[in-house]
Design a protein around this motif. Structure first.
Motif, PDB file in Angstrom:
ATOM      1  N   ASP A 171       0.820  -1.210   0.000  1.00  0.00           N
ATOM      2  CA  ASP A 171       0.000   0.000   0.000  1.00  0.00           C
ATOM      3  C   ASP A 171       0.858   1.267   0.000  1.00  0.00           C
ATOM      4  OD1 ASP A 171       0.939  -0.240   2.564  1.00  0.00           O
ATOM      5  OD2 ASP A 171      -0.993  -0.069   3.564  1.00  0.00           O
ATOM      6  N   GLU A 172       2.205   1.096   0.021  1.00  0.00           N
ATOM      7  CA  GLU A 172       3.102   2.237  -0.101  1.00  0.00           C
ATOM      8  C   GLU A 172       3.567   2.429  -1.553  1.00  0.00           C
ATOM      9  OE1 GLU A 172       6.243   1.312   2.590  1.00  0.00           O
ATOM     10  OE2 GLU A 172       5.067   1.731   4.393  1.00  0.00           O
ATOM     11  N   VAL A 187       6.010  -9.474   2.048  1.00  0.00           N
ATOM     12  CA  VAL A 187       5.203  -8.540   1.263  1.00  0.00           C
ATOM     13  C   VAL A 187       3.850  -8.388   1.958  1.00  0.00           C
ATOM     14  CG1 VAL A 187       4.257  -7.980  -1.000  1.00  0.00           C
ATOM     15  CG2 VAL A 187       6.354  -9.356  -0.823  1.00  0.00           C
ATOM     16  N   ASP A 188       3.683  -7.310   2.711  1.00  0.00           N
ATOM     17  CA  ASP A 188       2.442  -7.072   3.455  1.00  0.00           C
ATOM     18  C   ASP A 188       1.468  -6.250   2.605  1.00  0.00           C
ATOM     19  OD1 ASP A 188       0.603  -7.070   5.488  1.00  0.00           O
ATOM     20  OD2 ASP A 188       1.824  -5.931   6.904  1.00  0.00           O
ATOM     21  N   GLN A 189       0.191  -6.331   2.964  1.00  0.00           N
ATOM     22  CA  GLN A 189      -0.870  -5.570   2.283  1.00  0.00           C
ATOM     23  C   GLN A 189      -0.899  -5.856   0.781  1.00  0.00           C
ATOM     24  OE1 GLN A 189      -3.102  -3.769   3.942  1.00  0.00           O
ATOM     25  NE2 GLN A 189      -2.106  -4.122   5.909  1.00  0.00           N
ATOM     26  N   LEU A 190      -0.708  -7.131   0.419  1.00  0.00           N
ATOM     27  CA  LEU A 190      -0.743  -7.515  -0.988  1.00  0.00           C
ATOM     28  C   LEU A 190      -2.121  -7.274  -1.603  1.00  0.00           C
ATOM     29  CD1 LEU A 190       0.682  -8.775  -3.418  1.00  0.00           C
ATOM     30  CD2 LEU A 190       0.094 -11.047  -2.518  1.00  0.00           C
ATOM     31  N   ASP A 191      -3.144  -7.214  -0.754  1.00  0.00           N
ATOM     32  CA  ASP A 191      -4.494  -6.973  -1.287  1.00  0.00           C
ATOM     33  C   ASP A 191      -4.609  -5.598  -1.939  1.00  0.00           C
ATOM     34  OD1 ASP A 191      -5.094  -5.391   1.352  1.00  0.00           O
ATOM     35  OD2 ASP A 191      -4.686  -7.442   2.008  1.00  0.00           O
ATOM     36  N   ALA A 192      -3.647  -4.694  -1.699  1.00  0.00           N
ATOM     37  CA  ALA A 192      -3.661  -3.402  -2.397  1.00  0.00           C
ATOM     38  C   ALA A 192      -3.504  -3.588  -3.899  1.00  0.00           C
ATOM     39  CB  ALA A 192      -2.552  -2.502  -1.858  1.00  0.00           C
ATOM     40  N   ALA A 193      -2.885  -4.716  -4.291  1.00  0.00           N
ATOM     41  CA  ALA A 193      -2.690  -5.012  -5.714  1.00  0.00           C
ATOM     42  C   ALA A 193      -3.690  -6.041  -6.218  1.00  0.00           C
ATOM     43  CB  ALA A 193      -1.275  -5.513  -5.951  1.00  0.00           C
ATOM     44  N   SER A 194      -4.732  -6.297  -5.466  1.00  0.00           N
ATOM     45  CA  SER A 194      -5.747  -7.283  -5.852  1.00  0.00           C
ATOM     46  C   SER A 194      -6.682  -6.716  -6.917  1.00  0.00           C
ATOM     47  CB  SER A 194      -6.564  -7.686  -4.616  1.00  0.00           C
ATOM     48  OG  SER A 194      -7.767  -8.319  -4.988  1.00  0.00           O
ATOM     49  N   VAL A 202       6.948 -14.430   2.385  1.00  0.00           N
ATOM     50  CA  VAL A 202       5.648 -14.392   3.053  1.00  0.00           C
ATOM     51  C   VAL A 202       4.806 -13.319   2.375  1.00  0.00           C
ATOM     52  CG1 VAL A 202       4.403 -13.951   5.196  1.00  0.00           C
ATOM     53  CG2 VAL A 202       6.577 -15.180   5.250  1.00  0.00           C
ATOM     54  N   LEU A 203       3.693 -13.736   1.771  1.00  0.00           N
ATOM     55  CA  LEU A 203       2.751 -12.818   1.124  1.00  0.00           C
ATOM     56  C   LEU A 203       1.533 -12.696   2.029  1.00  0.00           C
ATOM     57  CD1 LEU A 203       2.941 -14.269  -2.506  1.00  0.00           C
ATOM     58  CD2 LEU A 203       4.227 -12.335  -1.571  1.00  0.00           C
ATOM     59  N   ILE A 204       1.121 -11.469   2.325  1.00  0.00           N
ATOM     60  CA  ILE A 204       0.032 -11.248   3.286  1.00  0.00           C
ATOM     61  C   ILE A 204      -1.104 -10.524   2.583  1.00  0.00           C
ATOM     62  CG2 ILE A 204      -0.579 -10.197   5.502  1.00  0.00           C
ATOM     63  CD1 ILE A 204       2.446 -10.269   6.170  1.00  0.00           C
ATOM     64  N   ALA A 205      -2.290 -11.150   2.590  1.00  0.00           N
ATOM     65  CA  ALA A 205      -3.460 -10.561   1.934  1.00  0.00           C
ATOM     66  C   ALA A 205      -4.716 -11.022   2.646  1.00  0.00           C
ATOM     67  CB  ALA A 205      -3.514 -10.973   0.457  1.00  0.00           C
ATOM     68  N   ARG A 206      -5.808 -10.317   2.387  1.00  0.00           N
ATOM     69  CA  ARG A 206      -7.086 -10.695   2.972  1.00  0.00           C
ATOM     70  C   ARG A 206      -7.622 -11.958   2.298  1.00  0.00           C
ATOM     71  NH1 ARG A 206     -11.359  -6.235   2.685  1.00  0.00           N
ATOM     72  NH2 ARG A 206     -10.896  -6.502   0.485  1.00  0.00           N
ATOM     73  N   THR A 207      -8.370 -12.752   3.076  1.00  0.00           N
ATOM     74  CA  THR A 207      -8.927 -13.995   2.544  1.00  0.00           C
ATOM     75  C   THR A 207      -9.808 -13.736   1.331  1.00  0.00           C
ATOM     76  OG1 THR A 207      -8.877 -15.025   4.719  1.00  0.00           O
ATOM     77  CG2 THR A 207     -10.372 -15.988   3.091  1.00  0.00           C
TER      78      THR A 207
END
Length: 499
Positions: free
Chosen positions: A27-28, A66-73, A102-107
């Motif tokens: 998200d940055e 890689v945190d907040q990967l859902d920003a690229a969803s 480690v990839l972190i995203a919402r379910t």
């Protein structure tokens, strides 16, 4: 369990093992950063994050997070095209099996974005770790272990009532639990823990911000500041307990004023004072219930000490002094505010005789003040609390005050019916309109009250119909039609004499 909390724990574990770790958040990143190198530049790195971590690791184990990967969803992200850069990194790291990613995203994004779904489904190379809510036993385990701050904060945010229930039995425990409990209420106070904090106040844990009988001590104003932001009413209740505790300690030490004695050290114009004022304005009922008794007690004790021993000028004293002016000296415009109306109403219900003169002053004041004061008068009238010095009927009020009275009565027509019946016929159109709003609630009134109110209302409508011009008569017929459509009780009886 929160994603970022788990990520923090994973990073800590990797660092404890001596692994190089490179974490960053998607998200940055901006929408035009579609390559791994562009993402690196955006993050202030000399090259792609994947290239950099591989170079630093030099064949040893390392971790890329890689945190907040859902920003690229493609499902909910604001920069879906930037997923191409993540693909670049993963492709580059196929040549570096020593690097864990480690990839972190919402379910929901993993399940709705086909690219993430495909990635998570790669057996043998990708393992998925869904996170769910902690159950009560897990919460207990975190608390018993002391809990890291992120863990305890997450538990409190998501299970405040349950965490409070689990820690409450330890409120009078000895040893590390006492300090642990106090640290917890100071960092994450809530409405659920208010009763517990009240007990700690009464025990003396917040006395002067120094160590109380428990030997631990804490700053009350820090707790108040945090709680006031989200639970103003609870904050005011606890402030009342804290102030009362200070007054009781002062009296026990032979003083009448806890501020002069130092039991309640305060700085005039401090940020805490401003916050108290703002919170009190947002919770006027709790302020009257929990702060006013303290103010009265200090004023009475201070005045008595002044009269008996000639102590310095009493605080908040009666009779008025140059430092404590009479209410008559306060501009009547102060009543042109809903908060003041609420405070005055509660004060009148608490002691009608004492505050009746102030109500009369407001009723006779400018239009805005009179309108709010009329609402306070209406509450007394509906509760049968009017005393001889107050106007016994709406006719004794100014038009603005009658309008305020009608507005208040219309909010509770079951109890305000007697006032409303007369106000339907008021000579002021604004008063009639305010009273007429009560008809919207006839369906929820007791049948007898609804019948009487509709009959009185229709008498006014029919009188206007007979006396009005064509436009007025059309409006009257529209009103009657509306009442028919909602099947208002008493309508047929009220119209039975009309032709």
């Amino acid at each position: 369990m929160g994603k970022s909390t788990v990520a923090g724990d994973v990073i800590t574990m990797a660092e404890d093992r001596g692994w190089p770790v490179l974490p960053f958040r998607m998200d940055e990143v901006e929408a035009d950063d579609r390559t791994a190198k562009a993402v690196g530049r955006r993050l202030g790195l000399p090259s792609s994050p994947a290239t950099l971590i591989a170079r630093v690791a030099d064949g040893a184990p390392a971790l890329l997070v890689v945190d907040q990967l859902d920003a690229a969803s493609s499902y909910s992200g604001r920069i879906p095209d930037v997923f191409e850069a993540v693909d670049d990194m993963l492709e580059a790291l196929t040549a570096s099996p020593n690097i864990k990613v480690v990839l972190i995203a919402r379910t929901v994004d993993v399940e709705k974005d086909p690219r993430l779904t495909s990635l998570a489904g790669q057996e043998g190379t990708v393992e998925r770790f869904p996170l769910g809510l902690l159950d009560a036993e897990a919460v207990r385990t975190v608390l018993e272990a002391g809990g890291t701050s992120p863990q305890l904060e997450w538990c409190t945010d998501h299970h405040p009532a349950r965490v409070t229930e689990l820690v409450e039995p330890y409120w009078d425990a000895d040893g590390p639990w006492r300090q642990r409990l106090l640290d917890w209420v100071c960092k994450w106070p809530s409405a659920f823990s208010a009763d517990l904090i009240r007990r700690l106040i009464d025990r003396g844990d917040f006395d002067d911000g120094h160590a109380g009988p428990s030997g631990v001590g804490a700053g009350f104003w820090h707790v108040f500041e945090q709680l006031a932001e989200k639970e103003g009413a609870s904050a005011i209740c606890l402030l009342g307990a804290f102030l009362t505790r200070g007054f009781q300690r002062a009296v026990a030490a032979g003083h009448s004023d806890p501020f002069d004695s130092g039991h309640l050290p305060m700085t005039v114009g401090s940020p805490a004072g401003t916050l108290v004022s703002e919170t009190a304005a947002a919770a006027p009922g709790e302020t009257l219930d929990h702060i006013l008794p303290f103010v009265i007690a200090v004023a009475e004790a201070s005045h008595a000490a002044h009269a008996e021993r000639g102590t310095p000028s009493p605080r908040w004293s009666w009779p008025p002094s140059p430092f404590n002016p009479d209410l008559d000296e306060v501009p009547v415009d102060v009543h042109d505010a809903r908060t003041t109306q609420t405070l005055l109403t509660r004060a009148l219900l608490h002691d009608t005789k004492r505050f009746a003169a102030e109500l009369i002053r407001a009723l006779e004041g400018p239009e805005g003040a009179a309108r709010h004061a009329g609402a306070a008068w209406s509450v007394l009238a509906m509760q049968g609390r009017l005393i001889p010095c107050l106007p016994p009927e709406p006719d004794g009020l100014t038009p603005a005050a009658r309008q305020g009275a009608a507005e208040m009565a219309a909010t509770d027509p079951a109890h305000g019916a007697q006032l409303l019946r007369g106000m339907f016929r008021d000579g002021d159109a604004a008063v009639r309109r305010a009273a007429a709003r009560s008809i919207r609630a006839v369906a929820s009134m007791p049948p007898g009250v609804a019948n009487d109110l509709i009959v009185s209302f229709l008498e006014t409508v029919l009188r206007l119909y007979r006396q009005g011009d064509l436009a007025t008569r059309a409006q009257c017929l529209d009103i009657i039609d509306d009442l028919y459509r909602v099947d208002a009780r008493g309508l047929n009886a009220a119209l039975s004499g009309e032709r």
